[in-house]
Design a protein around this motif. Sequence first.
Motif, PDB file in Angstrom:
ATOM      1  N   PRO A 253       0.826  -1.220   0.000  1.00 50.29           N
ATOM      2  CA  PRO A 253       0.000   0.000   0.000  1.00 50.29           C
ATOM      3  C   PRO A 253       0.855   1.264   0.000  1.00 50.29           C
ATOM      4  O   PRO A 253       2.032   1.250   0.373  1.00 50.29           O
ATOM      5  CB  PRO A 253      -0.802  -0.116   1.301  1.00 50.29           C
ATOM      6  N   LEU A 254       0.235   2.355  -0.425  1.00 47.53           N
ATOM      7  CA  LEU A 254       0.912   3.649  -0.484  1.00 47.53           C
ATOM      8  C   LEU A 254       0.407   4.552   0.640  1.00 47.53           C
ATOM      9  O   LEU A 254      -0.741   4.460   1.075  1.00 47.53           O
ATOM     10  CB  LEU A 254       0.628   4.337  -1.828  1.00 47.53           C
ATOM     11  N   ASP A 255       1.299   5.431   1.078  1.00 44.00           N
ATOM     12  CA  ASP A 255       0.947   6.447   2.071  1.00 44.00           C
ATOM     13  C   ASP A 255       0.302   7.628   1.334  1.00 44.00           C
ATOM     14  O   ASP A 255       0.901   8.174   0.400  1.00 44.00           O
ATOM     15  CB  ASP A 255       2.222   6.891   2.804  1.00 44.00           C
ATOM     16  N   LEU A 256      -0.905   8.018   1.730  1.00 42.78           N
ATOM     17  CA  LEU A 256      -1.657   9.040   1.002  1.00 42.78           C
ATOM     18  C   LEU A 256      -0.900  10.370   0.913  1.00 42.78           C
ATOM     19  O   LEU A 256      -0.753  10.940  -0.157  1.00 42.78           O
ATOM     20  CB  LEU A 256      -3.032   9.252   1.657  1.00 42.78           C
ATOM     21  N   LYS A 257      -0.431  10.868   2.067  1.00 41.42           N
ATOM     22  CA  LYS A 257       0.238  12.186   2.067  1.00 41.42           C
ATOM     23  C   LYS A 257       1.493  12.181   1.202  1.00 41.42           C
ATOM     24  O   LYS A 257       1.759  13.106   0.438  1.00 41.42           O
ATOM     25  CB  LYS A 257       0.590  12.603   3.500  1.00 41.42           C
ATOM     26  N   LYS A 278      -2.339   7.401 -16.081  1.00 37.58           N
ATOM     27  CA  LYS A 278      -3.615   6.774 -15.708  1.00 37.58           C
ATOM     28  C   LYS A 278      -3.311   5.628 -14.759  1.00 37.58           C
ATOM     29  O   LYS A 278      -2.252   4.998 -14.868  1.00 37.58           O
ATOM     30  CB  LYS A 278      -4.339   6.251 -16.956  1.00 37.58           C
ATOM     31  N   GLY A 279      -4.220   5.368 -13.835  1.00 38.32           N
ATOM     32  CA  GLY A 279      -3.958   4.230 -12.967  1.00 38.32           C
ATOM     33  C   GLY A 279      -4.944   4.064 -11.830  1.00 38.32           C
ATOM     34  O   GLY A 279      -5.934   4.785 -11.701  1.00 38.32           O
ATOM     35  N   ILE A 280      -4.620   3.070 -11.002  1.00 40.02           N
ATOM     36  CA  ILE A 280      -5.391   2.724  -9.808  1.00 40.02           C
ATOM     37  C   ILE A 280      -4.401   2.744  -8.657  1.00 40.02           C
ATOM     38  O   ILE A 280      -3.312   2.150  -8.749  1.00 40.02           O
ATOM     39  CB  ILE A 280      -5.996   1.302  -9.942  1.00 40.02           C
ATOM     40  N   LEU A 281      -4.752   3.415  -7.559  1.00 39.54           N
ATOM     41  CA  LEU A 281      -3.858   3.504  -6.402  1.00 39.54           C
ATOM     42  C   LEU A 281      -4.433   2.698  -5.240  1.00 39.54           C
ATOM     43  O   LEU A 281      -5.629   2.781  -4.933  1.00 39.54           O
ATOM     44  CB  LEU A 281      -3.690   4.968  -5.975  1.00 39.54           C
ATOM     45  N   TYR A 282      -3.557   1.935  -4.595  1.00 42.68           N
ATOM     46  CA  TYR A 282      -3.904   1.178  -3.388  1.00 42.68           C
ATOM     47  C   TYR A 282      -3.354   1.992  -2.213  1.00 42.68           C
ATOM     48  O   TYR A 282      -2.160   1.991  -1.949  1.00 42.68           O
ATOM     49  CB  TYR A 282      -3.290  -0.219  -3.487  1.00 42.68           C
ATOM     50  N   ILE A 283      -4.246   2.746  -1.560  1.00 40.08           N
ATOM     51  CA  ILE A 283      -3.857   3.662  -0.487  1.00 40.08           C
ATOM     52  C   ILE A 283      -4.165   3.020   0.868  1.00 40.08           C
ATOM     53  O   ILE A 283      -5.289   2.541   1.086  1.00 40.08           O
ATOM     54  CB  ILE A 283      -4.626   5.004  -0.605  1.00 40.08           C
ATOM     55  N   GLN A 314      -3.633  -3.801  -5.412  1.00 44.55           N
ATOM     56  CA  GLN A 314      -2.329  -3.356  -5.908  1.00 44.55           C
ATOM     57  C   GLN A 314      -2.486  -2.035  -6.635  1.00 44.55           C
ATOM     58  O   GLN A 314      -3.563  -1.680  -7.088  1.00 44.55           O
ATOM     59  CB  GLN A 314      -1.672  -4.404  -6.823  1.00 44.55           C
ATOM     60  N   THR A 315      -1.368  -1.311  -6.695  1.00 42.06           N
ATOM     61  CA  THR A 315      -1.314  -0.062  -7.448  1.00 42.06           C
ATOM     62  C   THR A 315      -0.839  -0.381  -8.856  1.00 42.06           C
ATOM     63  O   THR A 315       0.100  -1.160  -9.030  1.00 42.06           O
ATOM     64  CB  THR A 315      -0.334   0.924  -6.772  1.00 42.06           C
ATOM     65  N   ARG A 316      -1.502   0.214  -9.849  1.00 38.67           N
ATOM     66  CA  ARG A 316      -1.057   0.075 -11.240  1.00 38.67           C
ATOM     67  C   ARG A 316      -1.065   1.460 -11.865  1.00 38.67           C
ATOM     68  O   ARG A 316      -2.095   2.131 -11.877  1.00 38.67           O
ATOM     69  CB  ARG A 316      -1.982  -0.860 -12.019  1.00 38.67           C
ATOM     70  N   MET A 317       0.068   1.892 -12.381  1.00 43.12           N
ATOM     71  CA  MET A 317       0.175   3.210 -12.996  1.00 43.12           C
ATOM     72  C   MET A 317       0.798   3.082 -14.373  1.00 43.12           C
ATOM     73  O   MET A 317       1.724   2.282 -14.557  1.00 43.12           O
ATOM     74  CB  MET A 317       1.059   4.136 -12.143  1.00 43.12           C
ATOM     75  N   PHE A 333       8.206   7.069  -6.701  1.00 40.92           N
ATOM     76  CA  PHE A 333       7.062   6.230  -6.365  1.00 40.92           C
ATOM     77  C   PHE A 333       7.398   5.317  -5.180  1.00 40.92           C
ATOM     78  O   PHE A 333       6.609   5.176  -4.241  1.00 40.92           O
ATOM     79  CB  PHE A 333       6.658   5.381  -7.582  1.00 40.92           C
ATOM     80  N   GLU A 334       8.567   4.697  -5.236  1.00 44.13           N
ATOM     81  CA  GLU A 334       8.929   3.729  -4.183  1.00 44.13           C
ATOM     82  C   GLU A 334       9.003   4.394  -2.808  1.00 44.13           C
ATOM     83  O   GLU A 334       8.729   3.768  -1.790  1.00 44.13           O
ATOM     84  CB  GLU A 334      10.234   3.018  -4.539  1.00 44.13           C
ATOM     85  N   ALA A 335       9.331   5.681  -2.774  1.00 49.08           N
ATOM     86  CA  ALA A 335       9.396   6.412  -1.498  1.00 49.08           C
ATOM     87  C   ALA A 335       8.005   6.629  -0.910  1.00 49.08           C
ATOM     88  O   ALA A 335       7.880   7.018   0.260  1.00 49.08           O
ATOM     89  CB  ALA A 335      10.094   7.746  -1.716  1.00 49.08           C
ATOM     90  N   CYS A 336       6.939   6.399  -1.701  1.00 48.87           N
ATOM     91  CA  CYS A 336       5.558   6.580  -1.209  1.00 48.87           C
ATOM     92  C   CYS A 336       5.001   5.318  -0.535  1.00 48.87           C
ATOM     93  O   CYS A 336       3.924   5.364   0.051  1.00 48.87           O
ATOM     94  CB  CYS A 336       4.618   6.954  -2.360  1.00 48.87           C
TER      95      CYS A 336
END
Length: 340
Positions: A253-257, A278-283, A314-317, A333-336
Amino acid sequence: MKEKEPIPVTVLTGFLGAGKTTLLNHLLTQDHGYKCAIIINEFGEVNIDNHLVVGADEEILELNNGCLCCRVRKDLIKSLGDLFKKQKRFDYVLVETTGLADPGPVAQTFFLPDLAKMLRLDAIVTVADSRHLEKELAEAPEAGAQIAFADVILLNKTDLVSPADLARVEARIRTMNALAKIHRTQRSQIEASKILDVKARDIMAPLEVSAAEEHDDHGHGDAEDDHAHEHDGEGEHYHDEKVRSFSIVEDRPLDLKKTEAWISELLGAIGASIYRSKGILYIQGQPKRVVFQGVQMMFDATPERFWKPDEKRQTRMVFIGKELDEARIRAGFEACRVTQ
């Protein structure tokens, strides 16, 4: 009173001689059920012999199939505004750009708040000449932009090239744009339903990435597709392509901020070079999938539907752009990612 739905707009683009005008003529003679307003840069060969000039204003012409034709002498925004002021009845807008146009500014026009209430960009349709595309890509930056911005690509004049050449050209298009649907055509013949009201720019539209992009693995893989097509006839390498696309897939998962800050920084630094995203984020902590899409610096994200219980989160961008620094984008991205 219920607000009117915005009227869909299809932008037709393509290099000189690719078959764009033939496509427009073809659409004008099909019984697709829409009353179209057509905005064209110059009449050229468009078949308007049977037109009727409405009033004394030469900018709006009525075609024999009931479509309106507006010649862009001025700015696109003014032309669009004028169409509504005239209160002519139409439920679809077709915009034909000149052969040398970069579709970016046209796409951004429809993000303007006043226009967005009345019009929605449905799709950018690019007509590509399968025999001359490689030469055009080598010689003119606009050709690359027209491929990169496209939602639908008509790979036209397929009868004039060998199967091997056609496969090579299509593979090259795929390297540049993993999101577009490609239709092989001859003389720009295609069903209207494949290019009109396809809702390609709807933020809720499903993320469909071509097979060539799917072997990026979870945030760590290289965009191998650039190396999958080693040579064209001249022995040139596709991984020198200025315009290309790559995807990021990540199970964590990703950190929103952090994600919001990264996207803001990325668009501020290199947004002009990112033709499409374009994509889908897993927050983390968000029970819904967050979907996003962007055109250069214009960016829109919204929670969509709840993740299904059995669905892999999963996140897909996907990023499409010119001379993008893929390593820098991946590192940002990886830092998020949420660190446990």
